[in-house]
Design an enzyme around this catalytic site. Structure first.
Site, PDB file in Angstrom:
ATOM      1  N   ASN A  50       0.768  -1.203  -0.059  1.00  0.00           N
ATOM      2  CA  ASN A  50       0.120  -0.005   0.156  1.00  0.00           C
ATOM      3  C   ASN A  50       1.020   1.080   0.120  1.00  0.00           C
ATOM      4  O   ASN A  50       1.527   1.790   1.101  1.00  0.00           O
ATOM      5  CB  ASN A  50      -0.906  -0.096   1.179  1.00  0.00           C
ATOM      6  CG  ASN A  50      -1.812   1.039   1.312  1.00  0.00           C
ATOM      7  OD1 ASN A  50      -1.816   2.009   0.498  1.00  0.00           O
ATOM      8  ND2 ASN A  50      -2.533   1.257   2.292  1.00  0.00           N
ATOM      9  N   TRP A  51       0.999   1.928  -1.184  1.00  0.00           N
ATOM     10  CA  TRP A  51       1.669   3.147  -1.047  1.00  0.00           C
ATOM     11  C   TRP A  51       1.392   4.300  -0.770  1.00  0.00           C
ATOM     12  O   TRP A  51       2.111   5.456  -0.761  1.00  0.00           O
ATOM     13  CB  TRP A  51       2.243   3.330  -2.805  1.00  0.00           C
ATOM     14  CG  TRP A  51       3.120   2.040  -3.407  1.00  0.00           C
ATOM     15  CD1 TRP A  51       3.560   1.085  -2.701  1.00  0.00           C
ATOM     16  CD2 TRP A  51       3.538   1.845  -4.632  1.00  0.00           C
ATOM     17  NE1 TRP A  51       4.011   0.172  -3.375  1.00  0.00           N
ATOM     18  CE2 TRP A  51       4.150   0.661  -4.661  1.00  0.00           C
ATOM     19  CE3 TRP A  51       3.309   2.575  -5.856  1.00  0.00           C
ATOM     20  CZ2 TRP A  51       4.775   0.032  -5.793  1.00  0.00           C
ATOM     21  CZ3 TRP A  51       4.109   2.183  -6.841  1.00  0.00           C
ATOM     22  CH2 TRP A  51       4.596   1.046  -7.086  1.00  0.00           C
ATOM     23  N   LYS A  52       0.031   4.290  -0.212  1.00  0.00           N
ATOM     24  CA  LYS A  52      -0.458   5.406   0.413  1.00  0.00           C
ATOM     25  C   LYS A  52      -0.469   6.704  -0.564  1.00  0.00           C
ATOM     26  O   LYS A  52      -0.347   6.487  -1.656  1.00  0.00           O
ATOM     27  CB  LYS A  52      -0.230   5.624   1.632  1.00  0.00           C
ATOM     28  CG  LYS A  52      -0.275   4.474   2.737  1.00  0.00           C
ATOM     29  CD  LYS A  52      -0.106   4.732   3.919  1.00  0.00           C
ATOM     30  CE  LYS A  52      -0.176   3.221   4.751  1.00  0.00           C
ATOM     31  NZ  LYS A  52      -0.198   3.355   6.133  1.00  0.00           N
ATOM     32  N   HIS A  96      -9.674   0.947   4.836  1.00  0.00           N
ATOM     33  CA  HIS A  96      -8.469   1.251   5.518  1.00  0.00           C
ATOM     34  C   HIS A  96      -8.744   2.201   6.783  1.00  0.00           C
ATOM     35  O   HIS A  96      -9.603   3.264   6.416  1.00  0.00           O
ATOM     36  CB  HIS A  96      -7.516   1.952   4.462  1.00  0.00           C
ATOM     37  CG  HIS A  96      -6.173   1.889   5.295  1.00  0.00           C
ATOM     38  ND1 HIS A  96      -5.746   2.812   6.208  1.00  0.00           N
ATOM     39  CD2 HIS A  96      -5.009   0.995   5.055  1.00  0.00           C
ATOM     40  CE1 HIS A  96      -4.472   2.555   6.446  1.00  0.00           C
ATOM     41  NE2 HIS A  96      -4.035   1.373   5.810  1.00  0.00           N
ATOM     42  N   GLU A 117      -5.450  -5.236  10.679  1.00  0.00           N
ATOM     43  CA  GLU A 117      -4.816  -4.171  10.907  1.00  0.00           C
ATOM     44  C   GLU A 117      -4.946  -3.495  12.225  1.00  0.00           C
ATOM     45  O   GLU A 117      -5.826  -2.428  12.279  1.00  0.00           O
ATOM     46  CB  GLU A 117      -4.817  -3.044   9.597  1.00  0.00           C
ATOM     47  CG  GLU A 117      -4.287  -3.565   8.376  1.00  0.00           C
ATOM     48  CD  GLU A 117      -3.769  -2.402   7.513  1.00  0.00           C
ATOM     49  OE1 GLU A 117      -2.438  -2.786   7.168  1.00  0.00           O
ATOM     50  OE2 GLU A 117      -4.355  -1.920   7.389  1.00  0.00           O
ATOM     51  N   GLY A 127       2.323   2.006  10.648  1.00  0.00           N
ATOM     52  CA  GLY A 127       3.187   2.991  10.772  1.00  0.00           C
ATOM     53  C   GLY A 127       4.157   3.211  11.879  1.00  0.00           C
ATOM     54  O   GLY A 127       4.761   4.168  12.240  1.00  0.00           O
ATOM     55  N   SER A 132       3.117  -2.297  10.324  1.00  0.00           N
ATOM     56  CA  SER A 132       4.448  -2.599  10.273  1.00  0.00           C
ATOM     57  C   SER A 132       5.190  -3.613  10.179  1.00  0.00           C
ATOM     58  O   SER A 132       6.242  -4.067  10.645  1.00  0.00           O
ATOM     59  CB  SER A 132       4.645  -1.843  11.838  1.00  0.00           C
ATOM     60  OG  SER A 132       4.382  -0.487  11.974  1.00  0.00           O
ATOM     61  N   GLY A 178       2.609  -1.423   4.467  1.00  0.00           N
ATOM     62  CA  GLY A 178       2.722   0.225   4.078  1.00  0.00           C
ATOM     63  C   GLY A 178       4.262   0.425   3.812  1.00  0.00           C
ATOM     64  O   GLY A 178       4.618   0.465   2.825  1.00  0.00           O
ATOM     65  N   GLY A 179       4.854   1.068   5.045  1.00  0.00           N
ATOM     66  CA  GLY A 179       6.206   1.891   4.953  1.00  0.00           C
ATOM     67  C   GLY A 179       7.020   1.085   4.057  1.00  0.00           C
ATOM     68  O   GLY A 179       7.797   1.639   3.234  1.00  0.00           O
TER      69      GLY A 179
HETATM   70  P1  PGA Z   1       2.561   0.053   7.687  1.00  0.00           P
HETATM   71  O1  PGA Z   1       1.197   0.285   7.091  1.00  0.00           O
HETATM   72  O2  PGA Z   1       3.220  -1.177   7.035  1.00  0.00           O
HETATM   73  O3  PGA Z   1       3.568   1.351   7.493  1.00  0.00           O
HETATM   74  O4  PGA Z   1       2.421  -0.087   9.097  1.00  0.00           O
HETATM   75  C1  PGA Z   1       0.126  -0.673   6.808  1.00  0.00           C
HETATM   76  C2  PGA Z   1      -1.144  -0.198   6.251  1.00  0.00           C
HETATM   77  O5  PGA Z   1      -1.416   1.019   6.594  1.00  0.00           O
HETATM   78  O6  PGA Z   1      -1.879  -0.730   5.577  1.00  0.00           O
END
Ligand code: PGA
Length: 248
Positions: free
Chosen positions: A8-10, A92, A164, A170, A211, A232-233
């Site tokens: 997920n590149w947000k 999300h 999640e 994050g 994370s 995500g990150g």
């Molecule tokens: P993260 O994000 O891996 O940076 O915690 C996960 C997400 O929001 O889907």
């Protein structure tokens, strides 16, 4: 069912950066592993042009529920499918938090995604406050029941539920796999209650997000109820994401 790794590149990359990242990860998918990346809407088309060279699939971070019409600023599921999109993240926590989206909206979005022939990736999970007040299980059950209320699945419809925990997203620290296992069992039981037919059960896939990195991805995927991750990150760095896929 293939192990599913969703990046997920947000709203974290420019179009140029998205295309450059796509270029580096195009050939990541391996037999038995399905890799999906979800760029921003404006990056989806050029990213997909890169992905076509390999087997990584295109996903979206959201969509609107109406098919077409006067809905300024919204994107229909049909136009995402037209673009080559295969998976759509729905619900999300950042959309729950910042856009005030509700389970009622996610219900309509899931229906739109399914009607357009794509796979919804519904995110569920409790906030820290909900967890500390002992409401986590109740919240997850409610999120699932409301999101899938009245939805009838065609045979072979694939559904993905991403657990999640909101407070972990994050944060740089994922939860203990035993906690993810508890949530995944709860999700599984709730989904079986909602969709009792056995052939539908085979199409439900539970993944973990929050994370995830290359050091812990294996500990989540090793759990019997969890067969993938939402990243995500760590999906923004080609070499890190590559390690995650290799270890998954
Ligand atoms: P993260 O994000 O891996 O940076 O915690 C996960 C997400 O929001 O889907």
């Amino acid at each position: 069912m293939d192990t599913l790794i969703v990046g997920n590149w947000k709203m974290k990359l420019s179009i140029k950066e998205s295309v450059a990242l796509a270029d580096q990860i195009t050939h990541l998918a391996e037999p038995g592993k399905r890799v999906v990346v979800c760029p921003s809407f404006v990056s989806m088309y050029p990213v997909h042009q890169k992905l076509l060279a390999g087997s990584v699939l295109l996903g979206a971070q959201d969509c609107f529920w109406q098919e077409q019409g006067a809905f300024t600023g919204e994107i229909s599921a049909a136009s995402l499918a037209e673009l080559g999109c295969r998976y759509v993240i729905v619900g999300h926590s950042e959309r729950r938090q910042f856009l005030k989206e509700t389970n009622f909206m996610f219900n309509k979005k899931i229906q739109a995604v399914i009607a357009a022939g794509m796979v919804p990736v519904l995110c569920v999970g409790e906030t820290l406050e909900q967890r500390q007040s002992g409401a986590a299980d109740h919240i997850i059950i409610q999120q699932l029941q409301e999101a899938f209320e009245g939805i009838e699945l065609a045979a072979r419809q694939h559904l993905v539920i991403a657990y999640e925990p909101v407070w972990v997203i994050g944060s740089g620290r994922s939860i203990d796999p035993s906690e993810a296992a508890h949530a995944a069992q709860l999700i599984w039981q709730t989904m079986i209650d909602i969709f009792p037919l056995s052939e539908q059960r085979e199409m439900i896939q539970i993944i973990y997000g929050g994370s995830v990195d290359a050091t812990d991805v294996r500990s989540f995927i090793a759990l019997p109820e969890i067969s993938g991750v939402l990243v995500g990150g760590a999906s923004l760095d080609a070499s890190h994401f590559t390690r995650i896929v290799q270890k998954a």
